[in-house]
Motif scaffolding. Structure first.
Motif: not given
Length: 233
Positions: A87-91
């Protein structure tokens, strides 16, 4: 600023990924430290049990067969870590996204084979379907939160009015469509919330704010609870 513990982990990663010896000067360049610091860190890692062969001027390598202690997670904890990192990698902003990928790689690298396969074949994803330009101020705001430093900010509100103020950032919420900063505003002498995409200019004052971050968080939470209770009465 990189902590010593973080630097030691990075050095272990560098040595673990190399097939042959790596010179101290190469490690120093990769880690952004002096050669003397590399020598001290190698000694510290050896003292903690890392099996590192080599000497100054010759090069260093992790002894074949040495592995870091395996991490063990129940299935659901591991799924939570994978999903959270993805999630962090994409947001998140590019710096935090890259850090999430590195962290997941580091965890995967020391997992037992069964759990490593579970991560690599995980069917849990967190894609961001709507294209969104990352807010350029996020890394600086996150740094200010970590350091506990006041920042000078030019901000545009929902009505299009610009203002300049000094705030003490202490928390950030990563909502689906915005990044919301919680801070103490010196101008208003009160807690305020700011959208990161409405920040026009940002400059660190280099000045630590007078309260600890946990104290601000506690006061902010108490104020939010008090206002919620008032609305419900």
């Amino acid at each position: 600023m990189t902590t010593r513990a973080t630097r030691l982990l990075r050095m272990l990663d560098e040595l673990r990924q190399r097939r042959g010896p790596v010179r101290g000067a190469q490690l120093a360049a990769r880690l952004g430290v002096s050669l003397r610091t590399v020598y001290r860190d190698i000694d510290a890692l050896r003292a903690q049990g890392a099996e590192i062969d080599g000497d100054a001027g010759v090069g260093y390598r992790m002894r074949p067969g040495f592995v870091m202690p395996p991490m063990m997670f129940p299935d659901e904890e591991l799924e939570a870590l994978v999903l959270g990192a993805r999630w962090v990698a994409s947001h998140a902003d590019p710096e935090l996204a890259a850090a999430a990928n590195r962290a997941l790689d580091r965890i995967t690298g020391v997992l037992p084979e069964r759990l490593r396969l579970q991560v690599e074949t995980s069917g849990l994803f967190a894609p961001h379907w709507r294209p969104r330009d990352p807010e350029p101020w996020l890394p600086a705001l996150r740094q200010a939160i970590r350091d506990g430093h006041a920042v000078r900010m030019r901000y545009r509100d929902a009505e299009g009015r610009d203002s300049e103020r000094v705030v003490w950032p202490f928390a950030m919420a990563f909502l689906d469509d915005m990044r919301l900063l919680a801070a103490w505003c010196e101008t208003r002498a009160d807690f305020r919330h700011f959208r990161a995409d409405r920040v026009l200019e940002l400059e660190s004052t280099g000045r630590p704010y007078p309260e600890q971050r946990h104290q601000l968080l506690r006061r902010w939470e108490q104020q939010c609870l008090g206002r919620r209770a008032s609305r419900e009465q």
